[in-house]
Write a protein that holds these residues in place. Structure first.
Motif, PDB file in Angstrom:
ATOM      1  N   THR A  52      -6.754  -3.412 -10.503  1.00 36.22           N
ATOM      2  CA  THR A  52      -6.299  -4.392  -9.766  1.00 36.22           C
ATOM      3  C   THR A  52      -5.083  -3.326  -9.453  1.00 36.22           C
ATOM      4  OG1 THR A  52      -6.379  -6.602 -10.047  1.00 36.22           O
ATOM      5  CG2 THR A  52      -4.680  -5.944  -8.159  1.00 36.22           C
ATOM      6  N   LEU A  53      -4.183  -2.882  -9.740  1.00 34.33           N
ATOM      7  CA  LEU A  53      -3.091  -1.639  -9.390  1.00 34.33           C
ATOM      8  C   LEU A  53      -4.129   0.002  -9.218  1.00 34.33           C
ATOM      9  CD1 LEU A  53       0.364  -2.590 -12.029  1.00 34.33           C
ATOM     10  CD2 LEU A  53      -0.584  -3.386  -9.608  1.00 34.33           C
TER      11      LEU A  53
ATOM     12  N   ILE B 178      -4.089  -5.213  -3.113  1.00 28.41           N
ATOM     13  CA  ILE B 178      -2.858  -5.834  -4.988  1.00 28.41           C
ATOM     14  C   ILE B 178      -4.633  -7.147  -4.687  1.00 28.41           C
ATOM     15  CG2 ILE B 178      -1.758  -7.753  -6.012  1.00 28.41           C
ATOM     16  CD1 ILE B 178      -1.079  -4.188  -6.540  1.00 28.41           C
TER      17      ILE B 178
ATOM     18  N   ALA C 244      -5.494  -0.846  -5.688  1.00 27.64           N
ATOM     19  CA  ALA C 244      -4.736  -0.550  -4.586  1.00 27.64           C
ATOM     20  C   ALA C 244      -4.358   1.212  -4.495  1.00 27.64           C
ATOM     21  CB  ALA C 244      -3.115  -1.180  -5.135  1.00 27.64           C
TER      22      ALA C 244
ATOM     23  N   ILE D  69      -5.275  -6.508 -14.376  1.00 25.75           N
ATOM     24  CA  ILE D  69      -4.171  -6.110 -13.380  1.00 25.75           C
ATOM     25  C   ILE D  69      -3.885  -4.532 -13.356  1.00 25.75           C
ATOM     26  CG2 ILE D  69      -1.932  -6.110 -14.416  1.00 25.75           C
ATOM     27  CD1 ILE D  69      -1.545  -8.795 -15.685  1.00 25.75           C
TER      28      ILE D  69
ATOM     29  N   PHE E 194      -0.772  -2.590   0.396  1.00 27.92           N
ATOM     30  CA  PHE E 194      -0.782  -2.539  -0.533  1.00 27.92           C
ATOM     31  C   PHE E 194      -0.604  -3.831  -0.701  1.00 27.92           C
ATOM     32  CE2 PHE E 194       1.479  -2.327  -3.824  1.00 27.92           C
ATOM     33  CZ  PHE E 194       0.683  -1.496  -5.320  1.00 27.92           C
TER      34      PHE E 194
ATOM     35  N   LEU F  61      -7.178  -8.713  -7.167  1.00 26.87           N
ATOM     36  CA  LEU F  61      -6.917  -9.531  -7.746  1.00 26.87           C
ATOM     37  C   LEU F  61      -8.862 -10.448  -7.743  1.00 26.87           C
ATOM     38  CD1 LEU F  61      -3.477 -10.959  -7.981  1.00 26.87           C
ATOM     39  CD2 LEU F  61      -4.634  -9.604  -9.572  1.00 26.87           C
TER      40      LEU F  61
END
Length: 273
Positions: free
Chosen positions: A155-156, A177, A159, A152, A173, A181
């Protein structure tokens, strides 16, 4: 709280060091096209340097970065084929759904050289980004928390870092994401980076080198040029087909497949036990 600042302090140091090196090299002026392309490649490659140095100083032996992997050539090849196949599928579906104009460029020495350059650039970018985001950041957070937290957060961060690119949008965006993932899950499933590097490399090369959706119009000559009449959620807007709803659906299907396969594996294992 102390551990929190320790972990995310490391991530910020690694990320900012990479960005500073990139910015310094970006300030170098050159007139020759060859020198400009060489500097661009060096910029991308230098993003990797802080990751490798700081991992060696702080974390070596505590957890695996993922570069050293058994059967890495096989994993890279499988990832490359999947990246090529699914980006091609996304673009073909978009072509069917939207009005377009396709131009096939003539093959010549300049195109061949340009394609090799684009492929090498995609390889350098994918290796640097996968090592930073899925290797270092995901590995570090997973080591101190859980693999889910690692996926998580990486991934954030992945992005957010791409938010500095031109034509960034909500569509872009969402795609980043979903792509993050997928690559994060693959990194855990294969216990290494090479499947993700192959996928990332040929995902980018297929859209830029083959179909002509170039992030930098000066960097390459493509086999095809595709112009869509509309720039909307189907075509991906200004970002291109990578951010289209078609590509997002493809990525959702890939993520769902991985999760279903994982569930099936756990179910079979529990029955066997």
């Amino acid at each position: 709280m102390k551990k929190f600042f320790y972990i995310y302090g490391k991530i910020l140091i690694v990320s900012l060091s990479s960005l500073i090196l990139f910015a310094i090299l970006s300030s170098v002026k050159a007139d020759s096209s060859l020198i400009i392309r060489t500097l661009f490649l060096i910029q991308k490659a230098m993003m990797l340097l802080p990751v490798l140095i700081l991992y060696r100083l702080w974390d070596n032996g505590k957890w695996k970065l993922g570069i050293i992997q058994h059967n890495k050539k096989l994993y890279f090849t499988k990832g490359a084929l999947l990246g090529f196949a699914f980006m091609t599928l996304s673009i073909v579906i978009t072509i069917v759904l939207e009005t377009h104009r396709i131009t096939l460029h003539n093959w010549n020495v300049q195109m061949i050289v340009s394609l090799f350059y684009t492929l090498f650039l995609c390889l350098v970018v994918s290796f640097a980004e996968e090592t930073l985001f899925r290797g270092y950041i995901q590995g570090l957070v997973k080591h101190h928390y859980t693999y889910t937290a690692g996926i998580i957060f990486s991934t954030l961060f992945f992005a957010a870092m791409h938010g500095m690119n031109n034509n960034f949008s909500v569509l872009a965006f969402i795609e980043l994401i979903l792509g993050g993932l997928f690559l994060g899950i693959v990194r855990e499933k294969t216990q290494g980076l090479w499947f993700g590097i192959g996928f990332h490399c040929f995902w980018n090369f297929t859209q830029s080198g083959i179909f002509g959706f170039l992030q930098n119009k000066e960097e390459s000559i493509s086999v095809l040029s595709i112009i869509f009449k509309e720039k909307n959620v189907i075509t991906g807007g200004e970002w291109g087909p990578e951010a289209s709803i078609v590509t997002s659906l493809v990525l959702i299907l890939l993520i769902a497949y991985l999760q279903i396969k994982k569930y099936g594996w756990f179910k079979k294992r529990s029955i066997a036990q």
